[in-house]
Write a protein that holds these residues in place. Sequence first.
Motif, PDB file in Angstrom:
ATOM      1  N   UNK A  14       3.889 -18.641   3.616  1.00  0.00           N
ATOM      2  CA  UNK A  14       5.076 -19.502   3.703  1.00  0.00           C
ATOM      3  C   UNK A  14       6.166 -18.972   2.778  1.00  0.00           C
ATOM      4  N   UNK A  15       5.792 -18.604   1.541  1.00  0.00           N
ATOM      5  CA  UNK A  15       6.773 -18.073   0.598  1.00  0.00           C
ATOM      6  C   UNK A  15       7.379 -16.766   1.108  1.00  0.00           C
ATOM      7  N   UNK A  16       6.551 -15.890   1.691  1.00  0.00           N
ATOM      8  CA  UNK A  16       7.050 -14.625   2.240  1.00  0.00           C
ATOM      9  C   UNK A  16       8.033 -14.876   3.372  1.00  0.00           C
ATOM     10  N   UNK A  17       7.708 -15.838   4.243  1.00  0.00           N
ATOM     11  CA  UNK A  17       8.579 -16.175   5.366  1.00  0.00           C
ATOM     12  C   UNK A  17       9.912 -16.718   4.850  1.00  0.00           C
ATOM     13  N   UNK A  18       9.849 -17.600   3.862  1.00  0.00           N
ATOM     14  CA  UNK A  18      11.081 -18.169   3.310  1.00  0.00           C
ATOM     15  C   UNK A  18      11.925 -17.093   2.653  1.00  0.00           C
ATOM     16  N   UNK A  19      11.294 -16.151   1.935  1.00  0.00           N
ATOM     17  CA  UNK A  19      12.020 -15.058   1.295  1.00  0.00           C
ATOM     18  C   UNK A  19      12.703 -14.202   2.345  1.00  0.00           C
ATOM     19  N   UNK A  20      11.980 -13.871   3.443  1.00  0.00           N
ATOM     20  CA  UNK A  20      12.569 -13.071   4.513  1.00  0.00           C
ATOM     21  C   UNK A  20      13.748 -13.792   5.147  1.00  0.00           C
ATOM     22  N   UNK A  21      13.638 -15.114   5.327  1.00  0.00           N
ATOM     23  CA  UNK A  21      14.724 -15.877   5.931  1.00  0.00           C
ATOM     24  C   UNK A  21      15.961 -15.843   5.048  1.00  0.00           C
ATOM     25  N   UNK A  22      15.782 -15.978   3.731  1.00  0.00           N
ATOM     26  CA  UNK A  22      16.912 -15.932   2.808  1.00  0.00           C
ATOM     27  C   UNK A  22      17.526 -14.534   2.825  1.00  0.00           C
ATOM     28  N   UNK A  23      16.693 -13.484   2.832  1.00  0.00           N
ATOM     29  CA  UNK A  23      17.199 -12.119   2.890  1.00  0.00           C
ATOM     30  C   UNK A  23      17.960 -11.891   4.186  1.00  0.00           C
ATOM     31  N   UNK A  24      17.425 -12.407   5.297  1.00  0.00           N
ATOM     32  CA  UNK A  24      18.074 -12.233   6.596  1.00  0.00           C
ATOM     33  C   UNK A  24      19.446 -12.875   6.633  1.00  0.00           C
ATOM     34  N   UNK A  25      19.625 -14.008   5.921  1.00  0.00           N
ATOM     35  CA  UNK A  25      20.919 -14.675   5.906  1.00  0.00           C
ATOM     36  C   UNK A  25      21.999 -13.759   5.349  1.00  0.00           C
ATOM     37  N   UNK A  26      21.636 -12.862   4.458  1.00  0.00           N
ATOM     38  CA  UNK A  26      22.608 -11.998   3.803  1.00  0.00           C
ATOM     39  C   UNK A  26      22.867 -10.709   4.561  1.00  0.00           C
ATOM     40  N   UNK A  27      22.100 -10.419   5.600  1.00  0.00           N
ATOM     41  CA  UNK A  27      22.299  -9.174   6.341  1.00  0.00           C
ATOM     42  C   UNK A  27      22.524  -9.415   7.824  1.00  0.00           C
TER      43      UNK A  27
END
Length: 147
Positions: A14-27
Amino acid sequence: MTEINVESNKKQRIENTQTREVEDEHITCTICSEVWTSGGEHCLVSLKCGHLFGKSCIARWITERAQKLGDKKTFCPICMKPARLNDIRIVVPIKLVVKDTAEINLLKKEVEMKKSKICEYQNTLELARLSLNLSKRELKRAQDTLL
């Protein structure tokens, strides 16, 4: 103990998915949610207000709004400040993650070629089936005339 490991693994995923989602928002482009490319139609651009978009998306956004509402009523989809086509500026970042789509485009072409080949094979198979059915009918007629 196994139960704790399972819970820990779930939490980590879940934490990995949330981190990827936050990273995706910036790119990613806020209009289409696709990753910006290093060049071409969806390269990274900004408006006067500083918000970032894919070039093709914001150009389409502004053009469509201008047609519907008139040139003076177009705006940034994020902050609603005025925006025009000539406000679009290509961003050449020092360090920014952009998606290199060259390999994806090659794979898409390969998939299309494979789909085309599959259609050819399906047509060939259908012709073979029709030919087989015709041969079966002729054989049946020949057997009936002999009997």
